[in-house]
Write a protein that holds these residues in place. Structure first.
Motif, PDB file in Angstrom:
ATOM      1  N   LEU A   1      24.177 -21.687  -7.975  1.00  0.00           N
ATOM      2  CA  LEU A   1      24.269 -22.987  -8.646  1.00  0.00           C
ATOM      3  C   LEU A   1      25.717 -23.319  -8.993  1.00  0.00           C
ATOM      4  CD1 LEU A   1      21.176 -22.855 -11.028  1.00  0.00           C
ATOM      5  CD2 LEU A   1      21.473 -24.341  -9.048  1.00  0.00           C
ATOM      6  N   LYS A   2      26.459 -22.329  -9.475  1.00  0.00           N
ATOM      7  CA  LYS A   2      27.868 -22.554  -9.831  1.00  0.00           C
ATOM      8  C   LYS A   2      28.667 -23.002  -8.617  1.00  0.00           C
ATOM      9  CE  LYS A   2      31.876 -20.490 -12.086  1.00  0.00           C
ATOM     10  NZ  LYS A   2      32.822 -21.247 -11.266  1.00  0.00           N
ATOM     11  N   GLU A   3      28.430 -22.357  -7.488  1.00  0.00           N
ATOM     12  CA  GLU A   3      29.150 -22.731  -6.262  1.00  0.00           C
ATOM     13  C   GLU A   3      28.881 -24.181  -5.887  1.00  0.00           C
ATOM     14  OE1 GLU A   3      29.407 -21.404  -1.545  1.00  0.00           O
ATOM     15  OE2 GLU A   3      28.379 -20.115  -2.980  1.00  0.00           O
ATOM     16  N   THR A   4      27.620 -24.596  -5.973  1.00  0.00           N
ATOM     17  CA  THR A   4      27.266 -25.973  -5.626  1.00  0.00           C
ATOM     18  C   THR A   4      27.797 -26.961  -6.655  1.00  0.00           C
ATOM     19  OG1 THR A   4      25.266 -25.165  -4.544  1.00  0.00           O
ATOM     20  CG2 THR A   4      25.362 -27.515  -5.044  1.00  0.00           C
ATOM     21  N   LEU A   5      27.687 -26.622  -7.944  1.00  0.00           N
ATOM     22  CA  LEU A   5      28.193 -27.511  -8.988  1.00  0.00           C
ATOM     23  C   LEU A   5      29.704 -27.697  -8.873  1.00  0.00           C
ATOM     24  CD1 LEU A   5      26.046 -26.251 -11.994  1.00  0.00           C
ATOM     25  CD2 LEU A   5      25.973 -28.548 -10.983  1.00  0.00           C
ATOM     26  N   ASP A   6      30.407 -26.636  -8.529  1.00  0.00           N
ATOM     27  CA  ASP A   6      31.871 -26.733  -8.391  1.00  0.00           C
ATOM     28  C   ASP A   6      32.264 -27.522  -7.151  1.00  0.00           C
ATOM     29  OD1 ASP A   6      32.359 -25.287 -10.682  1.00  0.00           O
ATOM     30  OD2 ASP A   6      32.631 -23.372  -9.644  1.00  0.00           O
ATOM     31  N   GLY A   7      31.382 -27.546  -6.166  1.00  0.00           N
ATOM     32  CA  GLY A   7      31.677 -28.271  -4.929  1.00  0.00           C
ATOM     33  C   GLY A   7      31.033 -29.629  -4.923  1.00  0.00           C
TER      34      GLY A   7
END
Length: 197
Positions: free
Chosen positions: A54-60
């Motif tokens: 989720l963090k990877e997607t939220l940051d991207g």
């Protein structure tokens, strides 16, 4: 031609994809209302993978949206999801500990748990994928003795259906038999998921 910009990203567990799309159709929402992106449903058995993904997607991709709806409860992250979302004010998650709670509604789910703590829950998705996610996912296909170890404290299997069919009900009943649990069927529909979309 300029591409339509969606203001909302629904970032959900793959186990909710069919239900989110069904709600979109039933509510007559046009294609430009939101984007749906799903993480693998197999994370149901590996909750340690949920927060990093989720963090990877939220940051991207998440930075491109005004609002991000997270289609997860806590889902075994031990509060890690809520700690993550403190850093993303545009993002909010579904209420409750997991999808069983928001499908049933929090108060109804609490009542079911109070009635019998030893309850094992299945949704439409989990009934359809019981052999893959539960039997194989827990290793019971290779080590049958694990079944007794995992389920010795459970008393009943509760199938909380969204759009039940006779086949799904029968498959849920068979799953209960396989696990040696009493069977109950509660039709809950989409519960709090419907008001969240």
């Amino acid at each position: 031609m300029e591409q339509t910009r969606h203001n909302t990203l629904v970032l959900a567990c793959g186990a909710l994809a069919k239900e989110v799309l069904a709600l979109k159709t039933s509510m007559n929402l046009s294609d430009d209302v939101f984007d749906l992106q799903c993480l693998p449903a197999s994370y149901h058995n590996h909750p340690d993978k949920i927060v990093p993904a989720l963090k990877e997607t939220l940051d991207g991709k998440g930075a491109e949206y005004d609002h991000v709806l997270i289609g997860y409860g806590d889902c075994g992250t031990g509060g890690g999801l809520d700690r993550l979302l403190k850093h993303y004010p545009k993002a909010e998650r579904l209420p409750g500990a997991h999808c069983y709670a928001f499908y049933a509604g929090l108060s109804e789910f609490d009542a079911m748990m109070e009635e019998e703590l030893g309850s094992f829950f299945l949704t439409d998705y989990l009934v359809r994928h019981f052999k893959t996610l539960i039997v194989k996912g827990f290793g019971m296909d290779r080590y049958p003795n694990l079944k007794e170890m995992y389920f010795e404290h459970y008393k009943r299997l509760v199938y909380m259906s969204q759009e039940p069919t006779e086949q799904l009900i029968e498959e849920a009943r068979e799953a209960a038999g396989f696990l040696g649990l009493a069977f109950e069927h509660h039709h809950v529909g989409y519960g709090d998921l419907a008001s969240y979309i």
